[in-house]
Design a protein around this motif. Structure first.
Motif, PDB file in Angstrom:
ATOM      1  N   HIS A 286       0.806  -1.060   0.103  1.00 15.43           N
ATOM      2  CA  HIS A 286      -0.119  -0.015  -0.069  1.00 15.43           C
ATOM      3  C   HIS A 286       0.706   1.147  -0.215  1.00 15.43           C
ATOM      4  N   VAL A 287       1.814   0.951   0.384  1.00 17.21           N
ATOM      5  CA  VAL A 287       2.817   2.560   0.794  1.00 17.21           C
ATOM      6  C   VAL A 287       3.360   2.139  -1.449  1.00 17.21           C
ATOM      7  N   ASP A 288       3.360   1.013  -1.522  1.00 17.65           N
ATOM      8  CA  ASP A 288       4.003   1.950  -2.931  1.00 17.65           C
ATOM      9  C   ASP A 288       3.104   1.978  -3.792  1.00 17.65           C
ATOM     10  N   GLN A 289       1.649   2.162  -3.303  1.00 16.51           N
ATOM     11  CA  GLN A 289       0.624   2.813  -4.316  1.00 16.51           C
ATOM     12  C   GLN A 289       0.181   4.172  -3.787  1.00 16.51           C
ATOM     13  N   LEU A 290       0.770   4.316  -1.651  1.00 13.74           N
ATOM     14  CA  LEU A 290       1.032   6.009  -2.311  1.00 13.74           C
ATOM     15  C   LEU A 290       2.275   6.615  -2.860  1.00 13.74           C
ATOM     16  N   ILE A 291       2.683   6.104  -2.988  1.00 14.62           N
ATOM     17  CA  ILE A 291       4.526   6.203  -3.937  1.00 14.62           C
ATOM     18  C   ILE A 291       3.279   7.136  -5.274  1.00 14.62           C
ATOM     19  N   ALA A 292       3.120   6.104  -5.481  1.00 11.20           N
ATOM     20  CA  ALA A 292       2.377   5.901  -7.538  1.00 11.20           C
ATOM     21  C   ALA A 292       1.364   6.806  -7.288  1.00 11.20           C
ATOM     22  N   HIS A 293       0.989   7.299  -6.217  1.00 10.42           N
ATOM     23  CA  HIS A 293       0.106   8.634  -6.309  1.00 10.42           C
ATOM     24  C   HIS A 293       0.329   9.561  -5.589  1.00 10.42           C
ATOM     25  N   THR A 294       1.293  10.387  -5.309  1.00  6.56           N
ATOM     26  CA  THR A 294       1.657  11.235  -4.808  1.00  6.56           C
ATOM     27  C   THR A 294       3.300  11.671  -5.505  1.00  6.56           C
ATOM     28  N   GLY A 295       3.765  10.371  -5.726  1.00  2.99           N
ATOM     29  CA  GLY A 295       5.514  10.783  -6.914  1.00  2.99           C
ATOM     30  C   GLY A 295       6.149  10.880  -6.000  1.00  2.99           C
ATOM     31  N   ARG A 296       6.012  10.761  -4.409  1.00  3.08           N
ATOM     32  CA  ARG A 296       7.199  11.585  -3.552  1.00  3.08           C
ATOM     33  C   ARG A 296       7.835   9.666  -2.861  1.00  3.08           C
ATOM     34  N   GLN A 297       8.665   9.845  -3.182  1.00  4.64           N
ATOM     35  CA  GLN A 297       9.092   8.372  -1.968  1.00  4.64           C
ATOM     36  C   GLN A 297       9.287   8.762  -0.493  1.00  4.64           C
ATOM     37  N   TYR A 298       9.108   6.832  -0.249  1.00  2.67           N
ATOM     38  CA  TYR A 298       9.343   7.683   1.122  1.00  2.67           C
ATOM     39  C   TYR A 298       9.259   5.458   1.504  1.00  2.67           C
ATOM     40  N   HIS A 299      10.371   5.689   2.617  1.00  2.00           N
ATOM     41  CA  HIS A 299      11.381   4.311   3.475  1.00  2.00           C
ATOM     42  C   HIS A 299      10.834   3.982   4.616  1.00  2.00           C
ATOM     43  N   LEU A 300      10.959   2.506   4.618  1.00  2.00           N
ATOM     44  CA  LEU A 300       9.988   1.679   5.645  1.00  2.00           C
ATOM     45  C   LEU A 300      11.152   1.002   6.216  1.00  2.00           C
ATOM     46  N   ILE A 301      11.609   1.361   8.000  1.00  2.00           N
ATOM     47  CA  ILE A 301      12.484   0.639   8.492  1.00  2.00           C
ATOM     48  C   ILE A 301      12.572   0.071   9.652  1.00  2.00           C
ATOM     49  N   ALA A 302      13.216  -1.627   8.998  1.00  2.00           N
ATOM     50  CA  ALA A 302      12.592  -1.980  10.993  1.00  2.00           C
ATOM     51  C   ALA A 302      13.908  -2.949  11.667  1.00  2.00           C
ATOM     52  N   GLU A 303      13.234  -2.094  12.666  1.00  2.00           N
ATOM     53  CA  GLU A 303      14.107  -3.275  14.003  1.00  2.00           C
ATOM     54  C   GLU A 303      13.513  -4.311  14.350  1.00  2.00           C
ATOM     55  N   LEU A 304      14.590  -4.969  13.952  1.00  2.00           N
ATOM     56  CA  LEU A 304      14.834  -6.560  14.100  1.00  2.00           C
ATOM     57  C   LEU A 304      15.767  -7.297  14.317  1.00  2.00           C
ATOM     58  N   ASP A 305      15.515  -8.310  15.767  1.00  2.00           N
ATOM     59  CA  ASP A 305      16.667  -8.967  15.894  1.00  2.00           C
ATOM     60  C   ASP A 305      16.802 -11.162  15.139  1.00  2.00           C
ATOM     61  N   LEU A 306      16.037 -10.639  13.879  1.00  2.00           N
ATOM     62  CA  LEU A 306      15.675 -12.066  13.396  1.00  2.00           C
ATOM     63  C   LEU A 306      16.747 -12.368  12.181  1.00  2.00           C
ATOM     64  N   ASN A 307      17.537 -12.254  12.168  1.00  2.00           N
ATOM     65  CA  ASN A 307      18.767 -11.864  11.076  1.00  2.00           C
ATOM     66  C   ASN A 307      17.910 -12.513   9.896  1.00  2.00           C
ATOM     67  N   ASP A 308      16.515 -12.205   9.390  1.00  2.00           N
ATOM     68  CA  ASP A 308      16.455 -13.214   8.672  1.00  2.00           C
ATOM     69  C   ASP A 308      15.991 -11.947   7.553  1.00  2.00           C
ATOM     70  N   PRO A 309      16.818 -11.976   5.738  1.00  2.00           N
ATOM     71  CA  PRO A 309      16.644 -11.353   4.880  1.00  2.00           C
ATOM     72  C   PRO A 309      15.302 -11.130   4.559  1.00  2.00           C
ATOM     73  N   VAL A 310      14.356 -12.102   4.752  1.00  2.00           N
ATOM     74  CA  VAL A 310      12.714 -11.878   4.049  1.00  2.00           C
ATOM     75  C   VAL A 310      12.079 -10.979   4.509  1.00  2.00           C
ATOM     76  N   TYR A 311      12.507 -10.345   5.364  1.00  2.00           N
ATOM     77  CA  TYR A 311      11.858  -9.063   5.486  1.00  2.00           C
ATOM     78  C   TYR A 311      12.170  -8.191   5.200  1.00  2.00           C
ATOM     79  N   ILE A 312      13.915  -7.656   4.714  1.00  2.00           N
ATOM     80  CA  ILE A 312      14.128  -6.564   3.724  1.00  2.00           C
ATOM     81  C   ILE A 312      13.610  -6.822   2.196  1.00  2.00           C
ATOM     82  N   ASN A 313      13.903  -8.285   2.085  1.00  2.00           N
ATOM     83  CA  ASN A 313      14.599  -8.942   0.531  1.00  2.00           C
ATOM     84  C   ASN A 313      12.540  -7.677  -0.596  1.00  2.00           C
TER      85      ASN A 313
END
Length: 608
Positions: A286-313
């Motif tokens: 949905h953030v990607d849809q908002l980026i397309a709607h507004t033309g602005r870039q937004y970033h999502l950053i997680a605090e994560l201690d699982l050492n599992d790149p599926v979150y950031i892939n």
């Protein structure tokens, strides 16, 4: 099922013009819902709609009016999607028209994460006043330092006036004692005018205990899973569709309505969701849809201690698409290398070997056995880029979760402070500072609350004492409820006028300038990197390059002068020596590779 709105909020109170308010509440447990307006509590009935929603369109509710909901003629409650709580978490909500703010940032362009230099701050302790307005007055300091993005600890409405923010109970409302929604908007607008991006810390893994009335409305929680804070937020059990929509629209609101540039999502490993599409992935979609709607870039950053790149892939690589994550393991390895005792969760880290591994592999535990966890832990992140990881030598957790809240300045000497700062800044990852570290702030950052429930206050006190058993800390745990604990945690801006702290600030400025100026440090290519270490001498050599530019960072964490062998056959020039007299050090040796105790030399050459 009600779908998230990209261009506007669909929950709570929304003003559509011509004096009309649309009111939407999810309360599937209620048989009757009334809107109560103002002190006189004008009562208007809401109409039942599909999927447990209640709706009303009215011209009786105006911007800035207070209101609440009456459930089944028994329970009067604030709006779960309230934008303002002028009388705190137990009081009535206040209707706001967010479209009334006059933004001036139409020319603003959010930098790529590669260019982010984070500065984490807590609004209540960043300034003596503890408000958004007061923070605006300190932005020039951050610009002068070289910061490109501030990261604000949570501002969602919490109980009382003092809190870290992770006890918030109304995720859409901006803390009234900080300056509310308009105060946050002014801060963001001013940051953009000064070239600063704004990241907001949000909590999607739990809600605080005091003022948490969500169970009166519907199944916001599930007993299928348990978290350190009790039952998990319901992202995959019965009635979860409305809960998912609530958090998706919250993320979209911060980006669209408050012009926030990035969200730092607290402890996403505590989010329990076994849906076919994980809630984090759905938020990203949905953030990607908002980026397309507004033309602005937004970033999502997680605090994560699982050492599992599926979150950031990426989404197209079957990941959740989160843009980046904190890596605490770099911090832990750095602290042990600098002399921190191997107790508690530091017991998994052997110092310089693991620091070298983190420079190279990001995760230290990436499929190897963890003695602290008693199991093989993590997986490799080979395909993830440097701008997907945030590193630091201190942050609110790592400082405030010490029993006494000591900052680095109280744990190591002046020289080691400079070395640790540089170790972060020369990494192939995004660096983050914690407020005040740039001048060696000496006040602690301690855990503080201002609850009103006596049993809860006592439970927090007992919990804090229990938390420090693994560290075998001595002394009394500061009382989190005491106002003095909060006051003690405020920054001392007057320290900047003292020579030692002024020198530290100038050193941080130079570090940031060097990182920005030289492509070998600026571009976060993890492949263009080589690292060597000597465990006996406690030294590390980090070599990074870009095209024909090579930079070598010789780090000496020992208390003796060391000779660190530089790559041969090349002429190395010194960019920065932390032991230089102008940075408060001793006159250093000029022979290449001779590094003073607890210091770093950054070298450069331009040989293909």
């Amino acid at each position: 099922m009600k779908n998230p709105q990209i261009d506007k909020r669909s929950l709570g109170v929304n003003f559509e013009g011509q004096g009309i308010a649309n009111v939407t509440l999810w309360a599937p447990l209620a048989k009757k819902v009334d809107l109560l307006i103002g002190k006189d509590k004008l009562k208007l009935p809401l109409h039942s709609a599909e999927y447990g929603y209640w709706e009303l369109t009215t011209d009786k509710l105006k911007p800035n009016d207070t209101y609440s909901f009456l459930l089944d003629d028994e329970k009067e409650r604030p709006d779960p999607a309230s934008l303002a709580q002028p009388d705190g978490v137990h009081g009535a909500s206040q209707a706001l028209d967010l479209n009334g703010f006059k933004w001036t940032d139409s020319e603003w362009s959010n930098p790529k994460l590669n260019d982010y230099i984070f500065y984490e701050l807590h609004i209540g302790t960043f300034t003596p006043e503890g408000t958004f307005e007061a923070a605006i007055g300190r932005l020039d300091h951050l610009v002068e330092l070289g910061i490109t993005a501030i990261e604000i600890m949570p501002v969602a409405q919490f109980p009382g006036e003092r809190n870290w923010g992770y006890d918030g109970v109304l995720p859409y409302a901006v803390q009234n004692t900080y300056g509310g929604a308009e105060g946050l908007m002014r801060l963001v607008d001013t940051c953009h005018a000064k070239g600063l991006a704004v990241v907001l810390d949000v909590v999607y893994n739990h809600l605080g205990p005091e003022g948490n009335y969500f169970n009166d409305f519907g199944a916001y929680f599930t007993d299928k899973y348990h978290t350190p804070w009790g039952n998990a937020i319901n992202f995959d059990d019965a009635w979860c569709d409305a809960v998912r929509l609530y958090y998706i629209e919250n993320a979209l609101m911060w980006f669209r309505d408050f012009h926030i540039d990035g969200l730092r999502m607290d402890a996403v490993h505590a989010i329990k969701d076994f849906s076919p599409v994980h809630i984090l992935k759905e938020i990203k979609q949905h953030v990607d849809q908002l980026i397309a709607h507004t033309g602005r870039q937004y970033h999502l950053i997680a605090e994560l201690d699982l050492n599992d790149p599926v979150y950031i892939n990426t989404l197209d690589n079957n990941g959740y698409g989160i843009d980046g994550q904190w890596i605490d393991e770099f911090h832990h390895a750095l602290r042990v290398t600098a002399g921190e005792p191997q107790t508690g969760y530091y017991s998994d880290f052997n110092g310089i070997e693991h620091l070298a591994k983190s420079y190279k592999d990001a995760y230290v535990y990436d499929g190897i056995y963890s003695p602290h966890r008693l199991k093989v832990f993590g997986t490799r992140a080979d395909k993830n880029t440097g701008d997907q990881f945030v590193v630091f030598s201190q942050n609110h957790d790592q400082v405030g979760n010490r029993m006494l809240g000591e900052r680095t300045s109280q744990l190591v000497n002046f020289e080691m402070q400079k070395l640790m700062a540089a170790a972060v800044m020369v990494s192939p990852y995004m660096p983050m500072l914690f407020m005040g570290e740039e001048w060696g702030e000496t006040n602690p950052f301690q855990y503080f609350i201002s609850h009103t429930d006596k049993d809860l206050i006592e439970a927090v006190r007992k919990g804090r004492k229990e938390e420090f058993k693994a560290f075998h800390a001595e002394g009394e745990t500061p009382d989190p409820q005491a106002e003095e604990t909060f006051k003690r945690s405020k920054l001392q801006w007057d320290l900047l006028s003292k020579q030692k702290h002024k020198t530290m600030f100038a050193y941080y400025q130079e570090l940031i300038k060097v990182r920005k100026r030289y492509p070998a440090l600026k571009y976060l290519k993890r492949s263009d990197l080589r690292v060597e270490f000597d465990a006996k001498d406690n030294t590390l050599l980090l070599n990074r390059w870009h095209e024909d530019e090579q930079i070598c960072c010789a780090m000496n964490f020992s208390k003796q002068q060391q000779n660190i062998q530089l790559p041969g056959g090349q002429d190395w020039a010194i960019l920065l020596n932390s032991a230089d007299e102008k940075w408060g050090g001793q006159a250093p040796e000029t022979n290449p590779g001779i590094v003073q105790p607890e210091s770093i030399i950054i070298y450069i050459n331009h040989h293909v």
